[in-house]
Design a protein around this motif. Structure first.
Motif, PDB file in Angstrom:
ATOM      1  N   PHE A  31       0.843  -1.184   0.000  1.00  0.00           N
ATOM      2  CA  PHE A  31       0.000   0.000   0.000  1.00  0.00           C
ATOM      3  C   PHE A  31       0.889   1.249   0.000  1.00  0.00           C
ATOM      4  O   PHE A  31       2.005   1.236   0.520  1.00  0.00           O
ATOM      5  CB  PHE A  31      -0.904   0.039   1.237  1.00  0.00           C
ATOM      6  N   PHE A  50      -8.013  -6.301  -2.358  1.00  0.00           N
ATOM      7  CA  PHE A  50      -7.648  -4.952  -2.775  1.00  0.00           C
ATOM      8  C   PHE A  50      -7.043  -5.039  -4.169  1.00  0.00           C
ATOM      9  O   PHE A  50      -5.947  -5.553  -4.353  1.00  0.00           O
ATOM     10  CB  PHE A  50      -6.647  -4.343  -1.794  1.00  0.00           C
ATOM     11  N   SER A  82      -7.150  -0.127  -6.227  1.00  0.00           N
ATOM     12  CA  SER A  82      -6.315   0.958  -5.713  1.00  0.00           C
ATOM     13  C   SER A  82      -5.556   0.480  -4.490  1.00  0.00           C
ATOM     14  O   SER A  82      -6.036  -0.351  -3.716  1.00  0.00           O
ATOM     15  CB  SER A  82      -7.171   2.173  -5.357  1.00  0.00           C
ATOM     16  N   SER A  83      -4.343   1.027  -4.310  1.00  0.00           N
ATOM     17  CA  SER A  83      -3.532   0.686  -3.140  1.00  0.00           C
ATOM     18  C   SER A  83      -3.100   1.936  -2.384  1.00  0.00           C
ATOM     19  O   SER A  83      -2.180   1.890  -1.568  1.00  0.00           O
ATOM     20  CB  SER A  83      -2.292  -0.110  -3.577  1.00  0.00           C
ATOM     21  N   ILE A 132      -3.637   4.702   0.342  1.00  0.00           N
ATOM     22  CA  ILE A 132      -4.341   5.024   1.578  1.00  0.00           C
ATOM     23  C   ILE A 132      -4.095   6.487   1.890  1.00  0.00           C
ATOM     24  O   ILE A 132      -2.950   6.908   2.090  1.00  0.00           O
ATOM     25  CB  ILE A 132      -3.848   4.144   2.743  1.00  0.00           C
ATOM     26  N   SER A 137     -12.764   1.207   2.607  1.00  0.00           N
ATOM     27  CA  SER A 137     -13.178   1.989   1.439  1.00  0.00           C
ATOM     28  C   SER A 137     -12.383   1.610   0.189  1.00  0.00           C
ATOM     29  O   SER A 137     -12.858   1.803  -0.940  1.00  0.00           O
ATOM     30  CB  SER A 137     -13.021   3.489   1.718  1.00  0.00           C
ATOM     31  N   LEU A 138     -11.172   1.064   0.357  1.00  0.00           N
ATOM     32  CA  LEU A 138     -10.346   0.656  -0.787  1.00  0.00           C
ATOM     33  C   LEU A 138     -10.708  -0.721  -1.310  1.00  0.00           C
ATOM     34  O   LEU A 138     -10.390  -1.065  -2.448  1.00  0.00           O
ATOM     35  CB  LEU A 138      -8.867   0.642  -0.387  1.00  0.00           C
ATOM     36  N   SER A 139     -11.361  -1.530  -0.497  1.00  0.00           N
ATOM     37  CA  SER A 139     -11.602  -2.922  -0.856  1.00  0.00           C
ATOM     38  C   SER A 139     -12.533  -3.060  -2.060  1.00  0.00           C
ATOM     39  O   SER A 139     -13.484  -2.296  -2.230  1.00  0.00           O
ATOM     40  CB  SER A 139     -12.202  -3.666   0.336  1.00  0.00           C
ATOM     41  N   THR A 140     -12.233  -4.066  -2.870  1.00  0.00           N
ATOM     42  CA  THR A 140     -13.064  -4.360  -4.047  1.00  0.00           C
ATOM     43  C   THR A 140     -13.962  -5.571  -3.801  1.00  0.00           C
ATOM     44  O   THR A 140     -14.644  -6.033  -4.711  1.00  0.00           O
ATOM     45  CB  THR A 140     -12.164  -4.638  -5.264  1.00  0.00           C
TER      46      THR A 140
END
Length: 306
Positions: free
Chosen positions: A12, A167, A170-171, A173, A185-188
């Motif tokens: 990240f 994830f 996007s990585s 933060i 919020s980043l998790s797919t």
């Protein structure tokens, strides 16, 4: 299908505060100074309580553990942040999960230690005759051990929730450390389990510790107001002021960050996070040493300053 073709993120990127080299140097020096004061202050408090017989009481036993927790929670955040000011702002996936686990462990432990200290002050002010019996060494040990176990449970639960997430897209933060909310919020992938664990932890642990503090201080204030003499009120209240200041710093910044709508996330959130992850651990030993006559007297005896 999209999930099966997902390439899991292995690292990240932390955005930190700024990309301006001059500002980065200034912030590096500032946070380095804060961290050094944090380490010296909390280690000094732990050692002072350990070697001073007059500080071998329940209140200082809890304070020594609070200093240890502050030292650990600051160490899991600040050194990595300092490195990021002078090198690439990245953290491996495993390192990110470790940061989530350790910080959530000590963060929750601190909340329950503060609740335990509130109960200690309640017994001291409202039931002084029963205080030595109720706040026995065995009871104090059990309260502190319970705080660490609750923190450990929270850390394990939050880490399990984060480890189930994927994830891919996007990585990046937008913070200076790995926190639960930006990771979710980043998790797919489906974040239902993570949200359930987060909300369950907040309800079971966060609300319960807050209620202990609230009920304790309602009873303390009621008892202080019933004291007839102004001097008696002042002495009773003076035993709680340091703890109240610590509570205000810890819960004030935490509530500001975690109770705000996610759409309101902004640069101010980062500086609020700095307060409870970096600044508060530095201030706690200063608050208790500068405002506490017993601590100052113990320090004088230890250093033989007349």
């Amino acid at each position: 299908m999209a999930e099966s073709n997902c390439t899991q993120v292995t690292e990240f990127t932390l955005t930190g505060f700024t990309d301006n080299p001059v500002t980065q140097v200034t912030l590096f020096l500032m946070f380095l100074l804060i961290y050094l004061v944090t380490v010296l202050g909390n280690l000094g408090m732990i050692l002072l309580i350990k070697v001073s017989p007059q500080l071998h009481s329940p209140m200082y036993y809890f304070l020594g553990n609070l200093a240890f927790v502050d030292l650990c929670s600051s160490t899991v955040i600040t050194p990595k942040m300092l490195v990021d000011f002078i090198s690439k702002k990245g953290i491996a996936y495993a390192g990110c999960m470790a940061q989530v686990f350790i910080y959530d462990l000590f963060g929750m432990t601190e909340g329950f230690l503060l609740a335990t200290m509130a109960y200690d002050r309640y017994m001291a002010v409202c039931h002084p005759l029963l205080y030595p019996l109720v706040m026995s060494p065995k009871c104090c040990f059990q309260l502190v051990t319970g705080s660490y176990l609750i923190g450990l449970t929270n850390g394990i639960g939050q880490t399990i929730g984060m480890s189930t997430l994927s994830f891919c897209s996007s990585s990046v933060i937008d913070l200076f450390f790995c926190d639960i909310s930006p990771l979710i919020s980043l998790s797919t992938s489906d974040t239902t389990l993570s949200h359930v664990i987060l909300r369950t932890s907040a309800c079971l642990f966060g609300v319960s510790s807050s209620l202990v503090i609230l009920v304790s201080y309602v009873a303390i204030i009621s008892a202080i107001l019933s004291i007839s003499s102004a001097e008696g009120k002042r002495k009773a209240f003076s035993t709680c002021t340091s703890h109240l200041i610590t509570l205000s710093l810890f819960y004030g910044t935490v509530f500001f960050v975690y109770l705000k709508p996610s759409s309101d996330s902004s640069r101010e959130d980062k500086w609020a996070a700095v307060l409870y992850t970096v600044v508060t651990p530095m201030l706690n030993p200063l608050i208790y040493s500068l405002r506490n006559k017993e601590v100052k007297e113990a320090l004088r005896r230890l250093t033989k300053i007349k």
